[in-house]
Design an enzyme around this catalytic site. Structure first.
Site, PDB file in Angstrom:
ATOM      1  N   ARG A  61     115.358 102.491  64.813  1.00 36.41           N
ATOM      2  CA  ARG A  61     116.354 101.528  65.289  1.00 36.41           C
ATOM      3  C   ARG A  61     115.902 100.974  66.638  1.00 36.41           C
ATOM      4  O   ARG A  61     116.435 101.309  67.687  1.00 36.41           O
ATOM      5  CB  ARG A  61     117.723 102.202  65.401  1.00 36.41           C
ATOM      6  CG  ARG A  61     118.213 102.851  64.133  1.00 36.41           C
ATOM      7  CD  ARG A  61     118.333 101.897  62.975  1.00 36.41           C
ATOM      8  NE  ARG A  61     119.426 100.952  63.126  1.00 36.41           N
ATOM      9  CZ  ARG A  61     120.675 101.165  62.699  1.00 36.41           C
ATOM     10  NH1 ARG A  61     120.987 102.311  62.123  1.00 36.41           N
ATOM     11  NH2 ARG A  61     121.613 100.255  62.844  1.00 36.41           N
ATOM     12  N   GLN A  96     114.432  95.213  64.233  1.00 40.62           N
ATOM     13  CA  GLN A  96     115.702  94.626  63.817  1.00 40.62           C
ATOM     14  C   GLN A  96     115.553  93.585  62.716  1.00 40.62           C
ATOM     15  O   GLN A  96     116.391  93.500  61.821  1.00 40.62           O
ATOM     16  CB  GLN A  96     116.408  93.998  65.021  1.00 40.62           C
ATOM     17  CG  GLN A  96     117.047  95.017  65.944  1.00 40.62           C
ATOM     18  CD  GLN A  96     117.757  94.372  67.122  1.00 40.62           C
ATOM     19  OE1 GLN A  96     117.586  93.172  67.366  1.00 40.62           O
ATOM     20  NE2 GLN A  96     118.529  95.142  67.848  1.00 40.62           N
ATOM     21  N   ASP A 115     115.437  95.284  59.323  1.00 43.49           N
ATOM     22  CA  ASP A 115     116.413  96.360  59.123  1.00 43.49           C
ATOM     23  C   ASP A 115     117.410  95.967  58.035  1.00 43.49           C
ATOM     24  O   ASP A 115     118.402  95.278  58.288  1.00 43.49           O
ATOM     25  CB  ASP A 115     117.140  96.644  60.441  1.00 43.49           C
ATOM     26  CG  ASP A 115     118.007  97.899  60.376  1.00 43.49           C
ATOM     27  OD1 ASP A 115     118.289  98.358  59.253  1.00 43.49           O
ATOM     28  OD2 ASP A 115     118.390  98.403  61.438  1.00 43.49           O
ATOM     29  N   SER A 163     121.114  97.169  58.508  1.00 36.99           N
ATOM     30  CA  SER A 163     121.913  96.374  59.434  1.00 36.99           C
ATOM     31  C   SER A 163     122.328  95.043  58.827  1.00 36.99           C
ATOM     32  O   SER A 163     123.480  94.622  58.959  1.00 36.99           O
ATOM     33  CB  SER A 163     121.137  96.137  60.737  1.00 36.99           C
ATOM     34  OG  SER A 163     120.996  97.349  61.450  1.00 36.99           O
ATOM     35  N   TYR A 222     121.116 106.536  65.143  1.00 38.97           N
ATOM     36  CA  TYR A 222     121.967 107.002  64.053  1.00 38.97           C
ATOM     37  C   TYR A 222     122.900 108.095  64.555  1.00 38.97           C
ATOM     38  O   TYR A 222     122.542 108.904  65.410  1.00 38.97           O
ATOM     39  CB  TYR A 222     121.123 107.569  62.900  1.00 38.97           C
ATOM     40  CG  TYR A 222     120.280 106.540  62.187  1.00 38.97           C
ATOM     41  CD1 TYR A 222     120.831 105.713  61.223  1.00 38.97           C
ATOM     42  CD2 TYR A 222     118.938 106.401  62.487  1.00 38.97           C
ATOM     43  CE1 TYR A 222     120.060 104.770  60.561  1.00 38.97           C
ATOM     44  CE2 TYR A 222     118.144 105.455  61.831  1.00 38.97           C
ATOM     45  CZ  TYR A 222     118.727 104.651  60.866  1.00 38.97           C
ATOM     46  OH  TYR A 222     117.952 103.719  60.217  1.00 38.97           O
TER      47      TYR A 222
END
Length: 267
Positions: A5, A10, A13, A16, A116
């Protein structure tokens, strides 16, 4: 789930991008099922109070749920085990439900690992459960979003809490089907009364257990997912189209499961 993360990761991901959609859609589903208005309305026929929304879990899905519910005019409270998200919750217009940490063990668990959440100690969970029970009794809509990679989803709303909620209230459980095993091997979600892929009414409360909310916004979900895959492929494929597994890249190394017949990452 294996991707770190980090800011650099990003764009690829998937968790997400799809959780963002799920958080948005969860509020729209709740608004559809809820038999009253979301915003406060002052009309010639009387004043309608704004819906009170409780959101449990302030990851990507939870934060998007807060933002969406705020746009619809609801009064929002939110809770999360990680103290770092308090500022994000409040910046979106919700009130943060603070459960103080009494031991170093509780504080370390709350910090999480790699972005997380981690399982919290029983002492903290007991205090959070008591607070959530009281706030859920006052709420019109509850949205639960808590998931822990590699473990069953934690129970946030007990059967007793559902029984204490107001008739006509709504619970949207984004962890439906991923909770601990109950009777007959049936899995609930963040609430044990949730039934996967069903909308049921128990104790006067409507429980929504859809397990693939992203598919309900299919065009954008597919577009974002495709971009996630493209950005990942750029890390392991050269411009000439040749496969290039660069273990010096932290994202590639973290997501590589097997190579040359050997498992490189344990489940």
């Amino acid at each position: 789930e294996a991707a770190p993360r980090t800011t650099r990761a990003q764009s690829l991901d998937v968790l997400s991008s799809q959780a963002n959609i799920a958080g948005y859609k969860a509020v729209l589903i709740a608004a559809d099922v809820y038999p009253r208005f979301m915003p406060m309305l002052m009309t010639a026929a009387g004043t309608v109070k704004a819906a009170r929304v409780l959101i449990l879990g302030a990851g990507v899905a939870g934060l998007q749920a807060i933002a969406t519910a705020k746009r619809l005019g609801a009064v929002i409270e939110a809770s999360d085990v990680r103290p770092a998200v308090k500022e994000q919750i409040e910046s979106l217009g919700a009130k943060f439900l603070d459960v103080p940490y009494e031991t170093q063990e509780e504080r370390e668990a709350a910090e999480g690992v790699g972005g997380y959440a981690r399982p919290m100690p029983p002492s903290w969970l007991a205090r959070q459960s008591a607070l959530v029970h009281e706030r859920a009794k006052q709420a019109d809509i509850v949205i639960t979003t808590a998931l822990i990679p590699g473990r069953p989803a934690p129970t946030l709303i007990s059967a007793d809490t559902v029984q204490a909620m107001k008739p006509g209230s709504v619970l949207v459980d984004l962890a439906a089907g991923r909770g601990p095993e109950g009777e007959g091997g049936v899995r609930g979600g963040n609430c044990p009364l949730t039934e996967a892929d069903k909308v049921v009414t128990k104790h006067g409360v409507t429980l929504v257990g859809y397990t693939n909310l992203a598919s309900m916004v299919a065009a954008d979900a597919s577009s974002l997912y495709a971009r996630n895959l493209l950005d990942f492929l750029k890390l392991i494929v050269t411009k000439e189209g040749a496969l290039n597994i660069d273990l010096a890249d932290d994202i590639v190394a973290a997501t590589l499961l097997a190579r040359d017949g050997a498992v490189t990452r344990k489940a």
